[in-house]
Design a protein around this motif. Structure first.
Motif, mmCIF file in Angstrom:
data_model
loop_
_atom_site.group_PDB
_atom_site.id
_atom_site.type_symbol
_atom_site.label_atom_id
_atom_site.label_comp_id
_atom_site.label_asym_id
_atom_site.label_seq_id
_atom_site.Cartn_x
_atom_site.Cartn_y
_atom_site.Cartn_z
ATOM 1 N N THR A 194 2.926 7.176 -159.689
ATOM 2 C CA THR A 194 1.490 7.038 -159.429
ATOM 3 C C THR A 194 0.960 5.886 -160.276
ATOM 4 O OG1 THR A 194 0.630 8.400 -161.220
ATOM 5 C CG2 THR A 194 1.236 9.539 -159.202
ATOM 6 N N ARG A 195 -0.096 5.315 -159.819
ATOM 7 C CA ARG A 195 -0.770 4.304 -160.623
ATOM 8 C C ARG A 195 -2.245 4.666 -160.772
ATOM 9 N NH1 ARG A 195 1.097 -1.390 -159.102
ATOM 10 N NH2 ARG A 195 2.913 -0.683 -160.235
ATOM 11 N N CYS A 196 -2.781 5.409 -159.806
ATOM 12 C CA CYS A 196 -4.214 5.727 -159.842
ATOM 13 C C CYS A 196 -4.467 7.127 -160.389
ATOM 14 C CB CYS A 196 -4.809 5.594 -158.453
ATOM 15 S SG CYS A 196 -4.293 6.878 -157.289
ATOM 16 N N ASP A 197 -3.408 7.837 -160.730
ATOM 17 C CA ASP A 197 -3.489 9.187 -161.280
ATOM 18 C C ASP A 197 -4.264 10.147 -160.380
ATOM 19 O OD1 ASP A 197 -2.637 11.019 -163.159
ATOM 20 O OD2 ASP A 197 -4.495 10.852 -164.326
ATOM 21 N N GLY A 198 -3.960 10.091 -159.098
ATOM 22 C CA GLY A 198 -4.485 11.093 -158.185
ATOM 23 C C GLY A 198 -5.798 10.770 -157.514
ATOM 24 N N LYS A 199 -6.177 9.505 -157.447
ATOM 25 C CA LYS A 199 -7.456 9.139 -156.842
ATOM 26 C C LYS A 199 -7.300 8.585 -155.423
ATOM 27 C CE LYS A 199 -9.642 8.304 -161.285
ATOM 28 N NZ LYS A 199 -8.528 8.702 -162.129
ATOM 29 N N ALA A 200 -6.129 8.724 -154.839
ATOM 30 C CA ALA A 200 -5.856 8.247 -153.474
ATOM 31 C C ALA A 200 -6.085 6.744 -153.348
ATOM 32 C CB ALA A 200 -6.671 9.026 -152.446
ATOM 33 N N ALA A 201 -5.783 5.998 -154.378
ATOM 34 C CA ALA A 201 -6.010 4.554 -154.343
ATOM 35 C C ALA A 201 -4.717 3.751 -154.315
ATOM 36 C CB ALA A 201 -6.848 4.134 -155.556
ATOM 37 N N CYS A 202 -3.670 4.216 -154.980
ATOM 38 C CA CYS A 202 -2.460 3.396 -155.128
ATOM 39 C C CYS A 202 -1.456 3.602 -153.994
ATOM 40 C CB CYS A 202 -1.803 3.668 -156.469
ATOM 41 S SG CYS A 202 -1.054 5.309 -156.618
ATOM 42 N N LEU A 203 -1.508 4.722 -153.322
ATOM 43 C CA LEU A 203 -0.589 5.073 -152.228
ATOM 44 C C LEU A 203 0.874 5.117 -152.669
ATOM 45 C CD1 LEU A 203 -2.140 3.058 -149.262
ATOM 46 C CD2 LEU A 203 -2.738 5.309 -150.125
#
Ligand code: FES
Length: 115
Positions: free
Chosen positions: A35-44
């Motif tokens: 993950t890169r966005c830590d669960g914000k549905a941004a990094c895919l």
């Protein structure tokens, strides 16, 4: 209520509270999901596959549906947006870097057999 989720290909299974995200369940099971966005549905980066069915998982929410566009038809989900409410099985794709190293090592082993 606790529910069971299994991660492939490792086969690790954990019990989690109903409503837990697949990402948090994977962390509990010790299954790495990038993950890169830590669960914000941004990094895919947290895409997982559903090899059998989506039973036991919440349907895609608007945010996930928008982010994945046509991919959700092929059984791809975002681990950070998908919640477990019943028995579920998800497949975590191999990390691309690990896959490249594994392929290189297999080639090296084949070359070594030739000598
Ligand atoms: S963790 Fe970034 S999209 Fe899921």
């Amino acid at each position: 209520m606790n529910v069971e989720i299994t991660f492939l290909p490792s086969g690790r299974t954990v019990m989690v509270r109903a409503g837990t995200t697949v990402l948090d369940a994977a962390r509990k099971a010790g299954v790495p999901i990038r993950t890169r966005c830590d669960g914000k549905a941004a990094c895919l980066m947290c895409k997982v596959a559903l090899p059998h069915s989506s039973a036991g998982l919440t349907p895609p929410n608007d945010n996930e549906r928008r982010k994945l566009a046509g991919l959700d038809r092929m059984g791809t989900r975002l681990a950070c947006q998908t919640r477990v409410f019943g028995r579920a099985i998800v497949e975590v794709p191999e990390d691309p870097f690990r896959a490249a190293v594994r392929k290189q090592m297999m080639r090296q082993a084949e070359d070594d057999e030739l000598w």
